[in-house]
Design a protein around this motif. Structure first.
Motif, PDB file in Angstrom:
ATOM      1  N   LEU A 344       0.835  -1.198   0.000  1.00 16.48           N
ATOM      2  CA  LEU A 344       0.000   0.000   0.000  1.00 16.48           C
ATOM      3  C   LEU A 344       0.873   1.252   0.000  1.00 16.48           C
ATOM      4  CD1 LEU A 344      -2.599   1.516   0.055  1.00 16.48           C
ATOM      5  CD2 LEU A 344      -2.829   1.038   2.502  1.00 16.48           C
ATOM      6  N   ALA A 345       1.933   1.230   0.807  1.00 17.29           N
ATOM      7  CA  ALA A 345       2.850   2.373   0.819  1.00 17.29           C
ATOM      8  C   ALA A 345       3.487   2.575  -0.548  1.00 17.29           C
ATOM      9  CB  ALA A 345       3.932   2.157   1.878  1.00 17.29           C
ATOM     10  N   ALA A 346       3.962   1.478  -1.164  1.00 15.70           N
ATOM     11  CA  ALA A 346       4.604   1.587  -2.478  1.00 15.70           C
ATOM     12  C   ALA A 346       3.613   2.061  -3.527  1.00 15.70           C
ATOM     13  CB  ALA A 346       5.194   0.235  -2.875  1.00 15.70           C
ATOM     14  N   GLN A 347       2.378   1.613  -3.428  1.00 15.46           N
ATOM     15  CA  GLN A 347       1.344   2.044  -4.375  1.00 15.46           C
ATOM     16  C   GLN A 347       1.132   3.552  -4.292  1.00 15.46           C
ATOM     17  OE1 GLN A 347      -2.505   0.302  -3.609  1.00 15.46           O
ATOM     18  NE2 GLN A 347      -3.291   0.801  -5.644  1.00 15.46           N
ATOM     19  N   LEU A 348       1.156   4.073  -3.083  1.00 13.21           N
ATOM     20  CA  LEU A 348       0.961   5.516  -2.905  1.00 13.21           C
ATOM     21  C   LEU A 348       2.198   6.304  -3.338  1.00 13.21           C
ATOM     22  CD1 LEU A 348      -0.799   5.356   0.573  1.00 13.21           C
ATOM     23  CD2 LEU A 348      -1.874   5.926  -1.617  1.00 13.21           C
ATOM     24  N   TYR A 349       3.373   5.798  -2.960  1.00 12.93           N
ATOM     25  CA  TYR A 349       4.597   6.492  -3.337  1.00 12.93           C
ATOM     26  C   TYR A 349       4.786   6.549  -4.853  1.00 12.93           C
ATOM     27  CZ  TYR A 349       6.793   7.097   1.273  1.00 12.93           C
ATOM     28  OH  TYR A 349       7.110   7.505   2.542  1.00 12.93           O
ATOM     29  N   ARG A 350       4.348   5.503  -5.560  1.00 10.63           N
ATOM     30  CA  ARG A 350       4.573   5.428  -7.003  1.00 10.63           C
ATOM     31  C   ARG A 350       3.275   5.583  -7.787  1.00 10.63           C
ATOM     32  NH1 ARG A 350       8.196   6.840  -9.706  1.00 10.63           N
ATOM     33  NH2 ARG A 350       8.375   5.145 -11.225  1.00 10.63           N
ATOM     34  N   ALA A 351       2.317   6.287  -7.217  1.00  7.83           N
ATOM     35  CA  ALA A 351       1.031   6.472  -7.895  1.00  7.83           C
ATOM     36  C   ALA A 351       1.216   7.254  -9.190  1.00  7.83           C
ATOM     37  CB  ALA A 351       0.062   7.207  -6.990  1.00  7.83           C
ATOM     38  N   GLU A 352       0.438   6.873 -10.186  1.00  4.28           N
ATOM     39  CA  GLU A 352       0.450   7.627 -11.435  1.00  4.28           C
ATOM     40  C   GLU A 352      -0.307   8.936 -11.233  1.00  4.28           C
ATOM     41  OE1 GLU A 352      -0.720   7.196 -16.167  1.00  4.28           O
ATOM     42  OE2 GLU A 352      -0.842   5.461 -14.822  1.00  4.28           O
ATOM     43  N   ILE A 353       0.313  10.027 -11.621  1.00  2.00           N
ATOM     44  CA  ILE A 353      -0.300  11.349 -11.460  1.00  2.00           C
ATOM     45  C   ILE A 353      -1.341  11.544 -12.564  1.00  2.00           C
ATOM     46  CG2 ILE A 353       0.154  13.816 -11.386  1.00  2.00           C
ATOM     47  CD1 ILE A 353       3.068  13.086 -10.612  1.00  2.00           C
ATOM     48  N   PRO A 354      -2.565  11.951 -12.214  1.00  2.00           N
ATOM     49  CA  PRO A 354      -3.597  12.161 -13.243  1.00  2.00           C
ATOM     50  C   PRO A 354      -3.093  13.074 -14.354  1.00  2.00           C
ATOM     51  CG  PRO A 354      -4.575  12.287 -11.057  1.00  2.00           C
ATOM     52  CD  PRO A 354      -3.092  12.194 -10.854  1.00  2.00           C
ATOM     53  N   ALA A 355      -3.453  12.744 -15.569  1.00  2.00           N
ATOM     54  CA  ALA A 355      -2.942  13.478 -16.739  1.00  2.00           C
ATOM     55  C   ALA A 355      -3.304  14.958 -16.694  1.00  2.00           C
ATOM     56  CB  ALA A 355      -3.482  12.843 -18.022  1.00  2.00           C
ATOM     57  N   ASN A 356      -4.491  15.278 -16.164  1.00  2.00           N
ATOM     58  CA  ASN A 356      -4.908  16.684 -16.155  1.00  2.00           C
ATOM     59  C   ASN A 356      -4.043  17.531 -15.225  1.00  2.00           C
ATOM     60  OD1 ASN A 356      -6.404  15.133 -14.056  1.00  2.00           O
ATOM     61  ND2 ASN A 356      -7.078  17.190 -13.451  1.00  2.00           N
ATOM     62  N   LEU A 357      -3.387  16.906 -14.242  1.00  2.00           N
ATOM     63  CA  LEU A 357      -2.528  17.656 -13.322  1.00  2.00           C
ATOM     64  C   LEU A 357      -1.143  17.885 -13.897  1.00  2.00           C
ATOM     65  CD1 LEU A 357      -3.363  15.932  -9.890  1.00  2.00           C
ATOM     66  CD2 LEU A 357      -4.490  17.882 -10.987  1.00  2.00           C
ATOM     67  N   ARG A 358      -0.779  17.139 -14.927  1.00  2.00           N
ATOM     68  CA  ARG A 358       0.584  17.235 -15.462  1.00  2.00           C
ATOM     69  C   ARG A 358       0.711  18.281 -16.568  1.00  2.00           C
ATOM     70  NH1 ARG A 358       0.054  11.492 -15.801  1.00  2.00           N
ATOM     71  NH2 ARG A 358       0.438  11.559 -18.062  1.00  2.00           N
ATOM     72  N   THR A 359      -0.358  18.971 -16.830  1.00  2.00           N
ATOM     73  CA  THR A 359      -0.319  19.992 -17.885  1.00  2.00           C
ATOM     74  C   THR A 359      -0.841  21.321 -17.347  1.00  2.00           C
ATOM     75  OG1 THR A 359      -2.527  19.365 -18.655  1.00  2.00           O
ATOM     76  CG2 THR A 359      -0.654  18.280 -19.714  1.00  2.00           C
ATOM     77  N   GLY A 360      -0.567  22.364 -18.049  1.00  2.00           N
ATOM     78  CA  GLY A 360      -1.064  23.674 -17.661  1.00  2.00           C
ATOM     79  C   GLY A 360      -0.060  24.469 -16.854  1.00  2.00           C
ATOM     80  N   PRO A 361      -0.389  25.737 -16.560  1.00  2.00           N
ATOM     81  CA  PRO A 361       0.563  26.630 -15.872  1.00  2.00           C
ATOM     82  C   PRO A 361       0.856  26.218 -14.435  1.00  2.00           C
ATOM     83  CG  PRO A 361      -1.577  27.675 -16.099  1.00  2.00           C
ATOM     84  CD  PRO A 361      -1.637  26.432 -16.910  1.00  2.00           C
TER      85      PRO A 361
END
Length: 445
Positions: A344-361
């Protein structure tokens, strides 16, 4: 003269004298001569049985097996014919002549099974080891089912427990379409060494995942549901038979191990369901969006609570196995208890960041907020896993039992805290000289 009326008796007595005088080669030559000259005589029959013993004594096991097979085939009515054929099975197994060992066992059952059903059950059960060695899971499963159908009621509760547990394990292993990792049906992403933390993140800007490549990434591969249900039913039979049997005669220790093993395997289905619980998508913890952040926290907290509850139920299944009394299963259960928190810890540490958060200013701020929110939950879980892994190794040391499961605990400690638990990197050769197995399983007992 060989035509003299007492020639057979003279040869037989000479062979006995050679044997008593420990001239075993001379005894073999004389008895072989007698058997060639008068194969149907009473003394030749007795000589054939002695030849089997003499060849075994002089480590000529193939010749011994052949003589015992001939003795049993041609003189099945004699009291020791069954014993001779059973010895032949033992020698064939030791020689690695599996087809002939199987044939001899089937002959034993055909010849003596009706009058000696308990021995026939033991003979048929002994073939399990051959099919396991051959590595054909379908054939092994077929044989285990056949044993349970034919001899489950008369072969003893101990063997029934073992057969059900082995059948469940074959089906469970077959249900996974890929090679398992640490016993779970998952694919594991390659992990970098601790010295390479965040090297790729700096080079590529906004990362796709939180954390770094030192933490494990798992992808659960679905098992064949039909085989999983069949395996679960087999484990349930093994557990019920053991718990209803009371005091077990026969291989009580083997039955106990397989009972504990069945309980361990039964919990594995929930363990893989636990691993497969994915983090909710489209979470956004950016404080500039209060309503969305609050909604995301609520969804995330509910998910964590659900996964934590399943983890607690899993521990409730594994924990009793650590104190059940079987060292092998105790270490396996301890490793799984640690893995519940760790994964569970590893899943949280290596979670995929939602695509909408990786773009924009505001991508950098949004991804940072997302990962930090998950890391706050992950850190205490990882510390909890460290304690469990240490407990796993302590249990291993206390019981004096070291296996692939204790090595998993050692490996994960070295991965999580390499400064405190440096991994051993000793290269070990496969042994070139091993002891010869001298105690062989017989076809009947």
């Amino acid at each position: 003269s060989v035509e003299a009326p007492d020639a057979n008796e003279v040869l037989y007595n000479a062979g006995v004298c050679f044997e008593l005088g420990t001239s075993l080669g001379g005894a073999i030559r004389v008895f072989e001569t007698l058997h060639r000259q008068a194969p149907k005589s009473t003394l030749a029959v007795r000589a054939l049985a002695r030849l089997g013993t003499l060849y075994a004594t002089t480590a000529q096991y193939r010749e011994a097996a052949e003589r015992f097979e001939a003795y049993a085939a041609n003189h099945a009515g004699l009291a020791d014919a069954g014993r001779a054929l059973s010895d032949a099975v033992s020698f064939r197994k030791g020689l690695g002549d599996d087809p002939q060992a199987i044939a001899d066992t089937e002959n034993f059952i055909a010849m003596f099974g009706a009058k000696r059903p308990a021995e026939a059950a033991g003979a048929y059960f002994s073939l399990i080891a051959i099919y396991e060695k051959q590595g054909d899971p379908d054939r092994l499963a077929h044989h285990l089912r056949a044993y349970l159908d034919r001899y489950g009621a008369i072969g003893g509760a101990d063997r029934r427990v073992i057969a059900w547990a082995k059948l469940g394990d074959v089906l469970w292993q077959e249900a996974c379409p890929v090679a398992t990792s640490d016993g779970a049906c998952v694919k594991v992403m390659h992990r970098e060494s601790p010295g390479r933390r965040r090297a790729q993140v700096i080079a590529t800007g906004i990362p796709r995942r939180c954390g770094d490549d030192t933490r494990v990434e798992l992808t659960v591969v679905p098992r064949d549901d039909r085989k999983v249900r069949a395996a679960t039913a087999a484990f349930a039979h093994a557990i019920a038979d053991y718990e209803h049997a009371g005091a077990l005669p026969g291989d009580a220790r083997g039955a106990f191990y397989h009972y504990a093993f069945a309980r361990f395997r039964r919990a594995e289905r929930d363990y893989e369901r636990y691993l497969a619980m994915a983090i909710p998508g489209s979470l956004d913890f950016d404080t500039r969006k209060p309503w969305l952040a609050a909604t995301s926290h609520k969804r995330f907290d509910e998910w964590v609570a659900g996964k934590t509850a399943l983890g607690a139920r899993l521990r409730a299944q594994y924990q009793p196995l650590t104190a059940l009394g079987d060292a092998a299963i105790a270490i396996a259960a301890a490793a799984r208890i640690a893995a519940i928190s760790h994964n569970l810890a590893a899943q949280l540490y290596r979670a995929e960041i939602p695509a909408n958060l990786r773009t924009g200013p505001y991508a950098e701020d949004s991804t940072t907020a997302y990962c930090e929110a998950l890391e706050q939950v992950a850190e205490p879980l990882e510390n909890e896993a460290l304690g469990y892994y240490q407990a796993c190794l302590n249990t291993s040391t206390k019981l004096g039992w070291f296996s692939e499961w204790s090595r998993i605990c050692e490996r994960e400690l070295g991965q999580l805290r390499p400064d405190r638990f440096p991994s051993t990197r000793e290269l070990r050769r496969e042994p070139s000289a091993v002891a010869t197995i001298t105690q062989l399983e017989t076809a009947a007992r």
